[in-house]
Write a protein that holds these residues in place. Structure first.
Motif, PDB file in Angstrom:
ATOM      1  N   GLU A   1      34.722  29.180  56.441  1.00 31.16           N
ATOM      2  CA  GLU A   1      34.084  28.859  55.417  1.00 31.16           C
ATOM      3  C   GLU A   1      33.560  29.094  54.044  1.00 31.16           C
ATOM      4  OE1 GLU A   1      31.927  26.106  56.255  1.00 31.16           O
ATOM      5  OE2 GLU A   1      32.886  26.306  58.231  1.00 31.16           O
ATOM      6  N   TYR A   2      34.354  30.144  54.428  1.00 24.88           N
ATOM      7  CA  TYR A   2      34.767  30.239  52.316  1.00 24.88           C
ATOM      8  C   TYR A   2      36.605  31.427  52.764  1.00 24.88           C
ATOM      9  CZ  TYR A   2      35.026  33.517  48.384  1.00 24.88           C
ATOM     10  OH  TYR A   2      35.067  33.468  46.847  1.00 24.88           O
ATOM     11  N   ILE A   3      37.048  30.474  51.817  1.00 19.21           N
ATOM     12  CA  ILE A   3      38.752  31.427  52.163  1.00 19.21           C
ATOM     13  C   ILE A   3      39.264  31.621  50.547  1.00 19.21           C
ATOM     14  CG2 ILE A   3      41.568  30.596  53.062  1.00 19.21           C
ATOM     15  CD1 ILE A   3      39.665  28.542  54.394  1.00 19.21           C
ATOM     16  N   ALA A   4      39.788  33.335  50.461  1.00 15.34           N
ATOM     17  CA  ALA A   4      40.337  33.173  49.008  1.00 15.34           C
ATOM     18  C   ALA A   4      41.268  34.548  49.189  1.00 15.34           C
ATOM     19  CB  ALA A   4      38.554  34.294  48.708  1.00 15.34           C
ATOM     20  N   LEU A   5      42.241  33.807  47.944  1.00 17.59           N
ATOM     21  CA  LEU A   5      43.081  34.389  48.315  1.00 17.59           C
ATOM     22  C   LEU A   5      43.937  35.243  46.995  1.00 17.59           C
ATOM     23  CD1 LEU A   5      46.928  33.849  48.682  1.00 17.59           C
ATOM     24  CD2 LEU A   5      46.277  31.447  47.098  1.00 17.59           C
ATOM     25  N   ILE A   6      44.570  36.036  47.438  1.00 24.54           N
ATOM     26  CA  ILE A   6      44.686  37.522  46.850  1.00 24.54           C
ATOM     27  C   ILE A   6      46.172  37.295  46.665  1.00 24.54           C
ATOM     28  CG2 ILE A   6      44.727  39.220  45.744  1.00 24.54           C
ATOM     29  CD1 ILE A   6      42.281  38.317  48.163  1.00 24.54           C
ATOM     30  N   LEU A   7      47.117  36.980  44.954  1.00 21.67           N
ATOM     31  CA  LEU A   7      48.416  36.927  45.047  1.00 21.67           C
ATOM     32  C   LEU A   7      48.572  37.599  44.239  1.00 21.67           C
ATOM     33  CD1 LEU A   7      49.054  33.031  44.576  1.00 21.67           C
ATOM     34  CD2 LEU A   7      49.528  33.989  46.408  1.00 21.67           C
ATOM     35  N   THR A   8      49.743  38.394  44.451  1.00 19.06           N
ATOM     36  CA  THR A   8      50.599  40.343  43.888  1.00 19.06           C
ATOM     37  C   THR A   8      51.786  39.254  43.324  1.00 19.06           C
ATOM     38  OG1 THR A   8      52.121  41.360  46.001  1.00 19.06           O
ATOM     39  CG2 THR A   8      49.554  41.887  45.566  1.00 19.06           C
ATOM     40  N   MET A   9      52.460  40.036  42.229  1.00 23.10           N
ATOM     41  CA  MET A   9      53.525  38.818  41.821  1.00 23.10           C
ATOM     42  C   MET A   9      53.605  39.752  40.694  1.00 23.10           C
ATOM     43  SD  MET A   9      51.168  36.657  38.594  1.00 23.10           S
ATOM     44  CE  MET A   9      49.895  37.824  37.595  1.00 23.10           C
ATOM     45  N   GLY A  10      55.287  38.947  40.166  1.00 25.15           N
ATOM     46  CA  GLY A  10      56.276  39.947  38.924  1.00 25.15           C
ATOM     47  C   GLY A  10      55.461  39.889  37.785  1.00 25.15           C
ATOM     48  N   SER A  11      55.710  38.098  37.848  1.00 22.40           N
ATOM     49  CA  SER A  11      55.571  38.004  35.926  1.00 22.40           C
ATOM     50  C   SER A  11      54.379  36.191  36.173  1.00 22.40           C
ATOM     51  CB  SER A  11      56.110  37.321  35.824  1.00 22.40           C
ATOM     52  OG  SER A  11      57.719  36.388  36.439  1.00 22.40           O
ATOM     53  N   SER A  12      54.248  35.534  37.530  1.00 22.63           N
ATOM     54  CA  SER A  12      53.394  34.731  37.699  1.00 22.63           C
ATOM     55  C   SER A  12      53.632  34.040  39.191  1.00 22.63           C
ATOM     56  CB  SER A  12      54.425  33.563  36.410  1.00 22.63           C
ATOM     57  OG  SER A  12      55.629  32.611  36.962  1.00 22.63           O
ATOM     58  N   THR A  13      52.710  33.218  39.373  1.00 21.09           N
ATOM     59  CA  THR A  13      52.601  33.014  40.486  1.00 21.09           C
ATOM     60  C   THR A  13      53.553  31.609  41.432  1.00 21.09           C
ATOM     61  OG1 THR A  13      50.558  31.783  39.939  1.00 21.09           O
ATOM     62  CG2 THR A  13      50.372  33.849  40.979  1.00 21.09           C
ATOM     63  N   GLY A  14      53.077  30.073  39.973  1.00 19.60           N
ATOM     64  CA  GLY A  14      54.518  29.134  40.019  1.00 19.60           C
ATOM     65  C   GLY A  14      53.562  28.242  41.020  1.00 19.60           C
ATOM     66  N   TYR A  15      54.050  28.254  42.081  1.00 22.49           N
ATOM     67  CA  TYR A  15      53.507  27.107  43.058  1.00 22.49           C
ATOM     68  C   TYR A  15      52.485  27.700  44.072  1.00 22.49           C
ATOM     69  CZ  TYR A  15      53.260  21.878  44.204  1.00 22.49           C
ATOM     70  OH  TYR A  15      52.406  20.911  44.536  1.00 22.49           O
ATOM     71  N   ALA A  16      52.315  28.906  44.075  1.00 16.37           N
ATOM     72  CA  ALA A  16      52.114  29.691  45.392  1.00 16.37           C
ATOM     73  C   ALA A  16      50.743  29.515  45.608  1.00 16.37           C
ATOM     74  CB  ALA A  16      52.123  31.323  44.856  1.00 16.37           C
ATOM     75  N   MET A  17      49.975  28.977  44.496  1.00 14.81           N
ATOM     76  CA  MET A  17      48.478  28.875  45.091  1.00 14.81           C
ATOM     77  C   MET A  17      48.963  27.425  45.711  1.00 14.81           C
ATOM     78  SD  MET A  17      44.848  28.242  42.601  1.00 14.81           S
ATOM     79  CE  MET A  17      45.056  26.585  41.952  1.00 14.81           C
ATOM     80  N   ARG A  18      49.234  26.560  45.172  1.00 14.60           N
ATOM     81  CA  ARG A  18      49.514  25.304  45.885  1.00 14.60           C
ATOM     82  C   ARG A  18      49.882  25.017  47.196  1.00 14.60           C
ATOM     83  NH1 ARG A  18      49.499  24.952  40.144  1.00 14.60           N
ATOM     84  NH2 ARG A  18      48.322  24.342  38.929  1.00 14.60           N
ATOM     85  N   ASP A  19      50.762  26.023  46.598  1.00 14.85           N
ATOM     86  CA  ASP A  19      51.397  26.078  48.672  1.00 14.85           C
ATOM     87  C   ASP A  19      50.454  25.859  49.518  1.00 14.85           C
ATOM     88  OD1 ASP A  19      54.197  25.243  48.731  1.00 14.85           O
ATOM     89  OD2 ASP A  19      54.462  27.680  49.264  1.00 14.85           O
ATOM     90  N   VAL A  20      49.384  27.222  49.195  1.00 19.39           N
ATOM     91  CA  VAL A  20      48.495  27.651  50.020  1.00 19.39           C
ATOM     92  C   VAL A  20      47.874  26.621  50.777  1.00 19.39           C
ATOM     93  CG1 VAL A  20      46.450  29.193  50.068  1.00 19.39           C
ATOM     94  CG2 VAL A  20      48.819  30.033  49.733  1.00 19.39           C
ATOM     95  N   GLU A  21      47.176  25.562  49.159  1.00 22.05           N
ATOM     96  CA  GLU A  21      45.928  24.649  49.625  1.00 22.05           C
ATOM     97  C   GLU A  21      46.974  23.775  49.725  1.00 22.05           C
ATOM     98  OE1 GLU A  21      42.560  23.863  48.265  1.00 22.05           O
ATOM     99  OE2 GLU A  21      42.522  24.974  46.174  1.00 22.05           O
ATOM    100  N   ARG A  22      47.946  22.863  49.707  1.00 19.70           N
ATOM    101  CA  ARG A  22      48.391  22.061  50.816  1.00 19.70           C
ATOM    102  C   ARG A  22      48.384  21.586  52.095  1.00 19.70           C
ATOM    103  NH1 ARG A  22      53.698  21.916  53.005  1.00 19.70           N
ATOM    104  NH2 ARG A  22      54.126  24.029  51.245  1.00 19.70           N
TER     105      ARG A  22
END
Length: 260
Positions: A72-93
């Motif tokens: 019911e609750y989904i959280a995303l934690i991203l590690t990155m070098g400079s920016s996340t780009g499209y990663a969050m939208r990738d997961v959302e899709r």
């Protein structure tokens, strides 16, 4: 449930910080995918992963396509070098295919380790980046534990370059240029840290038996004697492993090998 994907320990370090707060032990996403351990029925699901070419790692993408997620609750934690780009939208899709969505996202800058393209930071600089990144993440841990809804993403210019850059990753995960130098000690660490079983030991030497892999580069960074290279690109470049992850597995295997 905390699922993490890591090559050099950055994402695992954050997963452990979160796990200490909510009283859960992080579980490797690669193993979950291999064992098809779903449906994921935990009330809360925390996904911790690195950004690859401003998107998500191929294995993570395949997991999100195939796994049945009922949390019911989904959280995303991203590690990155400079920016996340499209990663969050990738997961959302990918979540939207199951009628799910992200409830929270945190993007954390950690030492970059893509040694095929550039030289990782010095130990001193890596420590500074890591210390700042982990302190930043700790500010959000109580909110994640309380299952709050918030977005702290850092897409940068990567979100515009994603389509072009992502093709390079999707089509460029060849194992053809990986090799072990003469100083290889046959410790088997590379074959064990490979999340997709692309490496087999033959006559105490690693052999890449699959045409493609994730390019997480765990085999390169976690080799205790720096024996693994990728063509000419990596020969004079530094290696990086999170200090809480560094060579613990290698040391245990070497000890067993020496006792045998």
């Amino acid at each position: 449930m905390i699922l993490y994907y890591t090559g050099t320990g950055n994402s695992l370090a954050l997963a452990r910080i979160l796990g200490e707060e909510i009283g859960e032990k992080p579980f490797p996403l690669a193993k979950c995918y291999e064992e098809q351990a779903w449906p994921v029925e935990d009330e809360a699901l925390y996904l911790v992963m690195p950004v690859y070419f401003w998107g998500v790692p191929h294995l993570v993408e395949e997991f999100l396509k195939e796994a049945r997620i009922e949390s019911e609750y989904i959280a995303l934690i991203l590690t990155m070098g400079s920016s996340t780009g499209y990663a969050m939208r990738d997961v959302e899709r990918l979540l939207a295919r199951q009628g799910k969505h992200l409830d929270a996202t945190v993007a954390v800058r950690m030492p970059d380790n893509y040694v095929l393209a550039f030289n990782p930071p010095t130990e001193e600089k890596a420590e500074a980046i890591r210390t700042e990144g982990e302190a930043y993440f700790r500010m959000f841990v109580p909110r994640l534990a309380k299952r709050e809804h918030f977005i702290e993403d850092k897409p940068g210019f990567g979100r515009f370059l994603y389509p072009l850059v992502r093709r390079h990753y999707d089509n460029g995960r060849s194992t053809a240029k990986f090799y072990a130098k003469k100083n290889c000690i046959g410790c088997e660490n590379c074959s064990h840290v490979c999340g997709v079983h692309a490496i087999e030991m033959r006559e105490e030497r690693p052999v890449w038996v699959k045409e493609t892999c994730e390019h997480c580069l765990a085999c390169i960074h976690q080799c205790p004697v720096r024996a693994i290279e990728y063509g000419r690109r990596t020969k004079r470049r530094r290696r990086y492993v999170h200090p809480n992850f560094r060579m613990k597995q290698s040391a245990r295997r070497l000890e067993r090998r020496n006792r045998a």
